[in-house]
Scaffold this motif. Structure first.
Motif, PDB file in Angstrom:
ATOM      1  N   ARG A  51       0.838  -1.205   0.000  1.00  0.00           N
ATOM      2  CA  ARG A  51       0.000   0.000   0.000  1.00  0.00           C
ATOM      3  C   ARG A  51       0.870   1.250   0.000  1.00  0.00           C
ATOM      4  O   ARG A  51       0.593   2.216  -0.708  1.00  0.00           O
ATOM      5  CB  ARG A  51      -0.933   0.007   1.207  1.00  0.00           C
ATOM      6  CG  ARG A  51      -2.159  -0.855   1.022  1.00  0.00           C
ATOM      7  CD  ARG A  51      -3.196  -0.568   2.109  1.00  0.00           C
ATOM      8  NE  ARG A  51      -2.763  -0.971   3.434  1.00  0.00           N
ATOM      9  CZ  ARG A  51      -2.936  -2.183   3.949  1.00  0.00           C
ATOM     10  NH1 ARG A  51      -3.540  -3.108   3.247  1.00  0.00           N
ATOM     11  NH2 ARG A  51      -2.516  -2.469   5.157  1.00  0.00           N
ATOM     12  N   SER A  52       1.936   1.220   0.775  1.00  0.00           N
ATOM     13  CA  SER A  52       2.843   2.360   0.846  1.00  0.00           C
ATOM     14  C   SER A  52       3.521   2.591  -0.498  1.00  0.00           C
ATOM     15  O   SER A  52       3.663   3.735  -0.948  1.00  0.00           O
ATOM     16  CB  SER A  52       3.890   2.123   1.933  1.00  0.00           C
ATOM     17  OG  SER A  52       4.800   3.187   1.991  1.00  0.00           O
ATOM     18  N   ALA A  72       2.328   1.734  -3.432  1.00  0.00           N
ATOM     19  CA  ALA A  72       1.314   2.247  -4.348  1.00  0.00           C
ATOM     20  C   ALA A  72       1.090   3.738  -4.096  1.00  0.00           C
ATOM     21  O   ALA A  72       0.986   4.530  -5.036  1.00  0.00           O
ATOM     22  CB  ALA A  72       0.012   1.467  -4.191  1.00  0.00           C
ATOM     23  N   SER A  73       1.045   4.113  -2.831  1.00  0.00           N
ATOM     24  CA  SER A  73       0.863   5.524  -2.475  1.00  0.00           C
ATOM     25  C   SER A  73       2.059   6.334  -2.952  1.00  0.00           C
ATOM     26  O   SER A  73       1.906   7.432  -3.490  1.00  0.00           O
ATOM     27  CB  SER A  73       0.699   5.654  -0.963  1.00  0.00           C
ATOM     28  OG  SER A  73       0.619   7.009  -0.591  1.00  0.00           O
ATOM     29  N   ARG A 130       4.003   5.607  -5.465  1.00  0.00           N
ATOM     30  CA  ARG A 130       3.923   5.719  -6.928  1.00  0.00           C
ATOM     31  C   ARG A 130       2.958   6.834  -7.328  1.00  0.00           C
ATOM     32  O   ARG A 130       3.227   7.592  -8.263  1.00  0.00           O
ATOM     33  CB  ARG A 130       3.487   4.387  -7.540  1.00  0.00           C
ATOM     34  CG  ARG A 130       4.616   3.376  -7.643  1.00  0.00           C
ATOM     35  CD  ARG A 130       4.217   2.162  -8.473  1.00  0.00           C
ATOM     36  NE  ARG A 130       3.120   1.392  -7.904  1.00  0.00           N
ATOM     37  CZ  ARG A 130       3.257   0.421  -7.021  1.00  0.00           C
ATOM     38  NH1 ARG A 130       4.464   0.084  -6.596  1.00  0.00           N
ATOM     39  NH2 ARG A 130       2.212  -0.230  -6.558  1.00  0.00           N
ATOM     40  N   GLU A 131       1.831   6.925  -6.610  1.00  0.00           N
ATOM     41  CA  GLU A 131       0.863   7.976  -6.913  1.00  0.00           C
ATOM     42  C   GLU A 131       1.477   9.351  -6.696  1.00  0.00           C
ATOM     43  O   GLU A 131       1.296  10.256  -7.515  1.00  0.00           O
ATOM     44  CB  GLU A 131      -0.388   7.800  -6.057  1.00  0.00           C
ATOM     45  CG  GLU A 131      -1.235   6.603  -6.430  1.00  0.00           C
ATOM     46  CD  GLU A 131      -2.377   6.373  -5.460  1.00  0.00           C
ATOM     47  OE1 GLU A 131      -2.668   7.271  -4.632  1.00  0.00           O
ATOM     48  OE2 GLU A 131      -2.981   5.284  -5.530  1.00  0.00           O
ATOM     49  N   VAL A 132       2.204   9.516  -5.597  1.00  0.00           N
ATOM     50  CA  VAL A 132       2.855  10.793  -5.312  1.00  0.00           C
ATOM     51  C   VAL A 132       3.884  11.097  -6.387  1.00  0.00           C
ATOM     52  O   VAL A 132       3.979  12.229  -6.892  1.00  0.00           O
ATOM     53  CB  VAL A 132       3.505  10.778  -3.908  1.00  0.00           C
ATOM     54  CG1 VAL A 132       4.419  11.975  -3.708  1.00  0.00           C
ATOM     55  CG2 VAL A 132       2.432  10.728  -2.835  1.00  0.00           C
ATOM     56  N   VAL A 192       3.927  10.020  -9.510  1.00  0.00           N
ATOM     57  CA  VAL A 192       3.225  10.360 -10.757  1.00  0.00           C
ATOM     58  C   VAL A 192       2.710  11.794 -10.699  1.00  0.00           C
ATOM     59  O   VAL A 192       2.863  12.560 -11.665  1.00  0.00           O
ATOM     60  CB  VAL A 192       2.072   9.360 -11.026  1.00  0.00           C
ATOM     61  CG1 VAL A 192       1.143   9.868 -12.118  1.00  0.00           C
ATOM     62  CG2 VAL A 192       2.633   8.001 -11.396  1.00  0.00           C
ATOM     63  N   GLU A 193       2.122  12.185  -9.571  1.00  0.00           N
ATOM     64  CA  GLU A 193       1.621  13.558  -9.424  1.00  0.00           C
ATOM     65  C   GLU A 193       2.765  14.561  -9.533  1.00  0.00           C
ATOM     66  O   GLU A 193       2.638  15.592 -10.190  1.00  0.00           O
ATOM     67  CB  GLU A 193       0.893  13.720  -8.098  1.00  0.00           C
ATOM     68  CG  GLU A 193      -0.433  12.993  -8.031  1.00  0.00           C
ATOM     69  CD  GLU A 193      -1.064  13.049  -6.647  1.00  0.00           C
ATOM     70  OE1 GLU A 193      -0.615  13.869  -5.803  1.00  0.00           O
ATOM     71  OE2 GLU A 193      -2.004  12.270  -6.409  1.00  0.00           O
ATOM     72  N   THR A 194       3.882  14.247  -8.885  1.00  0.00           N
ATOM     73  CA  THR A 194       5.043  15.142  -8.935  1.00  0.00           C
ATOM     74  C   THR A 194       5.574  15.252 -10.353  1.00  0.00           C
ATOM     75  O   THR A 194       5.873  16.354 -10.838  1.00  0.00           O
ATOM     76  CB  THR A 194       6.153  14.638  -7.987  1.00  0.00           C
ATOM     77  OG1 THR A 194       5.629  14.567  -6.668  1.00  0.00           O
ATOM     78  CG2 THR A 194       7.360  15.541  -8.011  1.00  0.00           C
ATOM     79  N   ASN A 209       3.959  14.723 -13.106  1.00  0.00           N
ATOM     80  CA  ASN A 209       2.993  15.483 -13.907  1.00  0.00           C
ATOM     81  C   ASN A 209       3.160  16.979 -13.675  1.00  0.00           C
ATOM     82  O   ASN A 209       3.115  17.776 -14.617  1.00  0.00           O
ATOM     83  CB  ASN A 209       1.560  15.049 -13.593  1.00  0.00           C
ATOM     84  CG  ASN A 209       1.208  13.713 -14.203  1.00  0.00           C
ATOM     85  OD1 ASN A 209       1.842  13.265 -15.159  1.00  0.00           O
ATOM     86  ND2 ASN A 209       0.186  13.073 -13.661  1.00  0.00           N
TER      87      ASN A 209
END
Length: 120
Positions: free
Chosen positions: A89-90, A92-93, A95-97, A99-101, A103
């Protein structure tokens, strides 16, 4: 239903078992026979029934210890799986951060590139 004959402490016993379990039952009987022989060697002639009961208690003690070990290993496995799920979960979280960064950085680069093109 298959039947087998086993020998424990010099006595033969005919037993029924499930299909395919013959060798397993023979092995178990051999283990009991070895335990009785070991006890007879250690304690001498103290009675067949007493030796058999002592052998059964020894086997039961080993089974109890094995069950406790299995329970401890299952608890350890559950804890490891819980940590693995948390790490997943960490990740995945994270990776999301990321990707946002990325972007956000990409958008800034595009804005800079657009300004540079307009400045030409």
């Amino acid at each position: 239903m298959p039947q087998i004959v086993v020998t424990i402490d010099g006595r033969t016993y005919r037993m029924a078992c499930a299909e395919g379990e013959e060798d397993h039952l023979v092995g178990l009987a051999a283990d009991v026979d070895a335990r009785v022989a070991e006890l007879r060697k250690s304690f001498g002639e103290i009675g067949d029934q007493r030796l058999t009961v002592m052998a059964a208690i020894m086997a039961s003690d080993e089974l109890s210890e094995a069950r406790a070990r299995v329970a401890a290993l299952e608890a350890e496995l559950e804890a490891v799986n819980g940590k693995r799920e948390n790490a997943s979960r960490s990740a995945a979280s994270g990776r999301e951060v990321l990707v946002e960064t990325m972007n956000g950085v990409s958008e800034q680069i595009e804005r800079i590139a657009a300004r540079l093109e307009r400045g030409r």
